[in-house]
Design a protein around this motif. Structure first.
Motif, PDB file in Angstrom:
ATOM      1  N   MET A  23       0.842  -1.214   0.000  1.00 47.82           N
ATOM      2  CA  MET A  23       0.000   0.000   0.000  1.00 47.82           C
ATOM      3  C   MET A  23       0.868   1.251   0.000  1.00 47.82           C
ATOM      4  O   MET A  23       0.609   2.198  -0.761  1.00 47.82           O
ATOM      5  CB  MET A  23      -0.897   0.018   1.247  1.00 47.82           C
ATOM      6  CG  MET A  23      -2.186  -0.760   1.100  1.00 47.82           C
ATOM      7  SD  MET A  23      -3.041  -0.880   2.674  1.00 47.82           S
ATOM      8  CE  MET A  23      -3.522   0.813   2.941  1.00 47.82           C
ATOM      9  N   SER A  24       1.911   1.272   0.844  1.00 48.26           N
ATOM     10  CA  SER A  24       2.744   2.473   0.912  1.00 48.26           C
ATOM     11  C   SER A  24       3.528   2.667  -0.390  1.00 48.26           C
ATOM     12  O   SER A  24       3.719   3.807  -0.834  1.00 48.26           O
ATOM     13  CB  SER A  24       3.677   2.437   2.121  1.00 48.26           C
ATOM     14  OG  SER A  24       4.362   1.230   2.174  1.00 48.26           O
ATOM     15  N   LEU A  25       3.955   1.554  -1.024  1.00 48.02           N
ATOM     16  CA  LEU A  25       4.652   1.686  -2.311  1.00 48.02           C
ATOM     17  C   LEU A  25       3.700   2.214  -3.384  1.00 48.02           C
ATOM     18  O   LEU A  25       4.088   3.052  -4.211  1.00 48.02           O
ATOM     19  CB  LEU A  25       5.239   0.332  -2.739  1.00 48.02           C
ATOM     20  CG  LEU A  25       6.524  -0.095  -2.008  1.00 48.02           C
ATOM     21  CD1 LEU A  25       6.904  -1.518  -2.373  1.00 48.02           C
ATOM     22  CD2 LEU A  25       7.679   0.850  -2.328  1.00 48.02           C
ATOM     23  N   ILE A  26       2.445   1.723  -3.361  1.00 46.32           N
ATOM     24  CA  ILE A  26       1.443   2.231  -4.324  1.00 46.32           C
ATOM     25  C   ILE A  26       1.220   3.724  -4.070  1.00 46.32           C
ATOM     26  O   ILE A  26       1.148   4.527  -5.015  1.00 46.32           O
ATOM     27  CB  ILE A  26       0.120   1.429  -4.200  1.00 46.32           C
ATOM     28  CG1 ILE A  26       0.329   0.020  -4.742  1.00 46.32           C
ATOM     29  CG2 ILE A  26      -1.026   2.119  -4.937  1.00 46.32           C
ATOM     30  CD1 ILE A  26      -0.800  -0.948  -4.417  1.00 46.32           C
ATOM     31  N   GLY A  27       1.137   4.101  -2.780  1.00 46.87           N
ATOM     32  CA  GLY A  27       0.978   5.519  -2.446  1.00 46.87           C
ATOM     33  C   GLY A  27       2.128   6.348  -2.983  1.00 46.87           C
ATOM     34  O   GLY A  27       1.925   7.415  -3.574  1.00 46.87           O
ATOM     35  N   LEU A  28       3.358   5.830  -2.805  1.00 44.93           N
ATOM     36  CA  LEU A  28       4.551   6.539  -3.302  1.00 44.93           C
ATOM     37  C   LEU A  28       4.491   6.704  -4.818  1.00 44.93           C
ATOM     38  O   LEU A  28       4.735   7.807  -5.356  1.00 44.93           O
ATOM     39  CB  LEU A  28       5.807   5.755  -2.889  1.00 44.93           C
ATOM     40  CG  LEU A  28       7.135   6.174  -3.516  1.00 44.93           C
ATOM     41  CD1 LEU A  28       7.530   7.581  -3.109  1.00 44.93           C
ATOM     42  CD2 LEU A  28       8.242   5.203  -3.121  1.00 44.93           C
ATOM     43  N   ILE A  29       4.123   5.613  -5.531  1.00 44.66           N
ATOM     44  CA  ILE A  29       4.077   5.665  -7.000  1.00 44.66           C
ATOM     45  C   ILE A  29       2.997   6.648  -7.469  1.00 44.66           C
ATOM     46  O   ILE A  29       3.217   7.445  -8.396  1.00 44.66           O
ATOM     47  CB  ILE A  29       3.837   4.248  -7.577  1.00 44.66           C
ATOM     48  CG1 ILE A  29       5.081   3.397  -7.332  1.00 44.66           C
ATOM     49  CG2 ILE A  29       3.510   4.297  -9.066  1.00 44.66           C
ATOM     50  CD1 ILE A  29       4.881   1.912  -7.540  1.00 44.66           C
TER      51      ILE A  29
END
Lengths: 110, 344
Positions: free
Chosen positions: B323-329
């Motif tokens: 989730m946090s990686l998707i948020g970053l992207i």
């Protein structure tokens, strides 16, 4: 003065230590209001084991590798794959190294 | 740096630390009381009065401070104080009540992340030094939990730094004064950025109960299973120190979320100045902290049962990291849709 700067962030250890000393004094004074007594060498100082008897200290030892159980259990699919690859044969590791280097080289060329 | 400037800094550090210590302890206990009252009502109970945590601390101070025979006494007695000291020291770097941090130039968000580790490490060391099997199991679980939640937490922080430094070209991206001066919601250019930061907010809200060892991430303490885990051998004033640390850390974590995602004041909107403005801003800040605690601590711990330690690790390393990686992207792609449609 004495501020370490990286361009993105900064930190002054002297100020932090000063703040820690003051906070420690506050905490120490606050703690000194509490009762410091207890009955030494009585049942009170025995380890709480929910009423079970305490065995020899060596037998009560909790192994350090229990720490990793949460990781190995939750990611067991990944670890079982790694265990298969982890043969202990140096030749296999060098082969993996060469394969990864080759992939990097191909990516770099492309 | 002349003597006058040096003495001003010294005075600021001394008075500032004393003030934030008093603020953190009083409001930490107060919010703890509100949390207990609200969670009791949510479960159909009356619950203790809001001032119960103050009574708990007073009672703990009167109780005997037992040091078990298997313990290492000096470590066992020292670490409860270390945890509280480190937690109080974080407050001097945080903007509180709408005011800038007491020493905003002396530490950034990365320092706060490191300081946040100290209270948890104090718990771990205290657990190991207790010489109790329950405490050692609890300490091992606390270490596993710490390793688990640091990863998504780091991604959230990196996203802020990337947005401010790379996208907006602002210097000192980890500075809290910089973050407060450029609120994220004011600097997004499209729906992707909004969704990305909303996801990161959700991640941080779920990281908070683990930082505070609250249900469902309280496996290190787990009263019904390992009788309090790391705290099983603690009593009296040592236990009171950990109790106070928990209260202050709750204020710290809520303040970090407020600073990162809701650094707004309302005195400007109301056209207020001087003392009325300070009063309104402080009250607004306290309200924001309360709302963050309500959503990230009270509601979650009432709604969800305790997770096992492998479930905690899985939750943080797989769904929350993704989730946090998707948020970053999504934050990195912010503005691409509007620019493709020619809206910018």
């Amino acid at each position: 003065m004495f501020t370490i700067e990286t361009g993105s962030g900064f930190w002054n250890p002297i100020i932090w230590v000063a703040a820690m000393v003051i906070a420690f004094l506050v905490t120490y004074i606050l703690r000194s209001f509490g009762n410091k007594s207890y009955k030494k060498n009585t049942e009170q100082t025995k380890v709480f084991l929910s009423g079970n008897p305490e065995y020899q200290k060596e037998k009560m030892h909790v192994k350090a590798d229990n720490l990793y159980w949460g990781f190995t259990e939750s990611l067991k699919g990944f670890y079982s794959l790694l265990k298969k690859v982890h043969t202990g044969n140096t030749g296999d590791y060098i082969l993996w190294f060469v394969i990864i280097l080759a992939i990097f080289f191909i990516v770099e060329v492309i | 740096m002349d003597m006058l400037e040096l003495s001003e800094i010294a005075l600021r550090v001394i008075i500032g630390t004393l003030c934030v210590a008093a603020f953190g302890i009083i409001f930490g206990l107060l919010y703890k009381g509100i949390d207990r009252k609200l969670s009791a009502h949510m479960q159909g109970r009356i619950g203790p009065p809001i001032i119960q945590p103050f009574r708990d601390v007073r009672k703990l101070f009167t109780k005997e401070n037992v040091v078990p025979e298997n313990a290492i006494p000096w470590i066992f007695n020292l670490v409860p104080m270390v945890g509280l000291v480190a937690t109080i020291s974080i407050l001097i770097y945080l903007p509180i009540g709408g005011f800038p941090p007491i020493i905003s130039w002396a530490g950034d968000l990365i320092l706060i992340l490191y300081l946040l580790l100290i209270p948890s490490l104090a718990l771990v060391i205290g657990g190991f030094s207790s010489g109790s099997p329950y405490a050692i199991v609890g300490a091992q679980r606390e270490m596993a939990t710490m390793i688990a939640y640091e990863f998504p937490l780091a991604i959230v922080i990196i996203t802020f730094a990337w947005k401010l430094g790379y996208k907006l070209n602002i210097a000192n991206t980890f500075s809290l004064a910089t973050i407060v001066g450029a609120p994220v919601w004011n600097n997004i250019t499209g729906p992707l950025g909004f969704i990305g930061f909303a996801i990161l907010l959700l991640v941080l809200v779920i990281v908070t109960p683990a930082e505070l060892s609250k249900i469902p991430f309280d496996a290190p303490e787990a009263e019904t299973e390992i009788a309090g885990g790391l705290l099983v051998e603690y009593s009296g004033r040592n236990l009171a120190m950990f109790y106070l640390t928990d209260g202050v850390k709750t204020v710290v974590m809520a303040s970090i979320i407020v600073v990162l995602f809701f650094p707004y004041n309302i005195s400007n909107m109301l056209g207020l100045e001087s003392y009325p403005a300070y009063t309104v801003d402080i009250l607004f800040y306290l309200l924001k902290v309360f709302l963050v605690i309500l959503f990230s601590v009270t509601l979650i711990r009432v709604a969800i049962a305790r997770l096992k330690i492998d479930q905690i690790v899985y939750t943080y390393w797989i769904p929350l990291t993704l989730m946090s990686l998707i948020g970053l992207i999504l934050v990195m792609w912010d503005g691409t849709i509007t620019s493709l449609l020619g809206l910018t």
